[in-house]
Write a protein that holds these residues in place. Structure first.
Motif, PDB file in Angstrom:
ATOM      1  N   VAL A  38       0.930  -1.266   0.115  1.00 56.29           N
ATOM      2  CA  VAL A  38       0.223   0.156  -0.199  1.00 56.29           C
ATOM      3  C   VAL A  38       1.129   1.181  -0.033  1.00 56.29           C
ATOM      4  O   VAL A  38       1.813   1.648   0.851  1.00 56.29           O
ATOM      5  N   ARG A  60      -2.193   6.615   1.288  1.00 52.64           N
ATOM      6  CA  ARG A  60      -2.707   6.278   0.938  1.00 52.64           C
ATOM      7  C   ARG A  60      -3.930   5.482   2.443  1.00 52.64           C
ATOM      8  O   ARG A  60      -3.036   4.670   2.765  1.00 52.64           O
ATOM      9  N   ARG A  68      -8.141   2.002   1.323  1.00 52.97           N
ATOM     10  CA  ARG A  68      -7.915   2.103  -0.138  1.00 52.97           C
ATOM     11  C   ARG A  68      -7.105   1.727  -0.326  1.00 52.97           C
ATOM     12  O   ARG A  68      -7.319   0.755  -1.395  1.00 52.97           O
ATOM     13  N   GLY A  69      -6.218   0.623  -0.038  1.00 51.94           N
ATOM     14  CA  GLY A  69      -5.131  -0.264  -0.314  1.00 51.94           C
ATOM     15  C   GLY A  69      -6.185  -1.573  -0.343  1.00 51.94           C
ATOM     16  O   GLY A  69      -6.217  -2.261  -0.907  1.00 51.94           O
ATOM     17  N   VAL A 127      -9.589  -0.998  -1.062  1.00 55.03           N
ATOM     18  CA  VAL A 127     -10.971  -1.556  -2.490  1.00 55.03           C
ATOM     19  C   VAL A 127      -9.851  -1.733  -3.410  1.00 55.03           C
ATOM     20  O   VAL A 127     -10.144  -2.435  -4.204  1.00 55.03           O
ATOM     21  N   ALA A 128      -8.447  -0.697  -3.860  1.00 56.74           N
ATOM     22  CA  ALA A 128      -7.993  -1.173  -4.891  1.00 56.74           C
ATOM     23  C   ALA A 128      -7.272  -2.755  -5.165  1.00 56.74           C
ATOM     24  O   ALA A 128      -6.797  -2.613  -6.285  1.00 56.74           O
ATOM     25  N   ASN A 129      -7.128  -3.437  -4.240  1.00 53.64           N
ATOM     26  CA  ASN A 129      -6.645  -4.751  -4.382  1.00 53.64           C
ATOM     27  C   ASN A 129      -7.777  -6.141  -4.865  1.00 53.64           C
ATOM     28  O   ASN A 129      -7.786  -7.019  -4.265  1.00 53.64           O
ATOM     29  N   CYS A 132     -10.840   3.747   6.980  1.00 54.76           N
ATOM     30  CA  CYS A 132     -10.230   5.026   5.992  1.00 54.76           C
ATOM     31  C   CYS A 132      -9.699   5.871   7.387  1.00 54.76           C
ATOM     32  O   CYS A 132      -9.621   7.175   6.184  1.00 54.76           O
TER      33      CYS A 132
END
Length: 107
Positions: free
Chosen positions: A18, A22, A26-27, A29-31, A87
């Protein structure tokens, strides 16, 4: 960049890099990590990025602000002493090795 380990309620473990700045949420969600819904997109209004910090944690974490503390009182899964909102935890390189566990449910 920090390696964050996400442990889903079903036992699935995923380790991802990550980027600094960030959030832990978000880490996830992005993955495509299951167990983090992030309904509000990181606005600290929904509590669907609730995580439990691993009990053996030695990684420094950002302090919990009042808004996060209040929102943790109304999450779908039980609040524990190690509860945080993903978050509200911006990742720093010092957080390399952080392990978070997803609760049974977010809604």
């Amino acid at each position: 960049m920090a390696k964050i380990t996400y442990k889903s309620f079903d036992g699935t473990t995923t380790i991802v890099d990550v980027p600094a700045g960030r959030s832990v949420m978000r880490g996830a969600v992005a993955n495509g990590i299951a167990g983090i819904l992030a309904e509000c997109g990181g606005g600290a209004t929904c509590g669907t990025c609730h995580v439990y910090i691993d009990e053996d944690n030695t990684v420094p974490l950002p302090p919990m602000l009042d808004l996060e503390d209040e929102l943790l009182e109304v999450t779908a899964s039980e609040r524990k002493d190690n509860s945080r909102l993903g978050c509200q935890m911006p990742v720093s390189e010092d957080m390399d090795g952080l392990v978070v566990h997803m609760p049974e449910r977010q809604l």
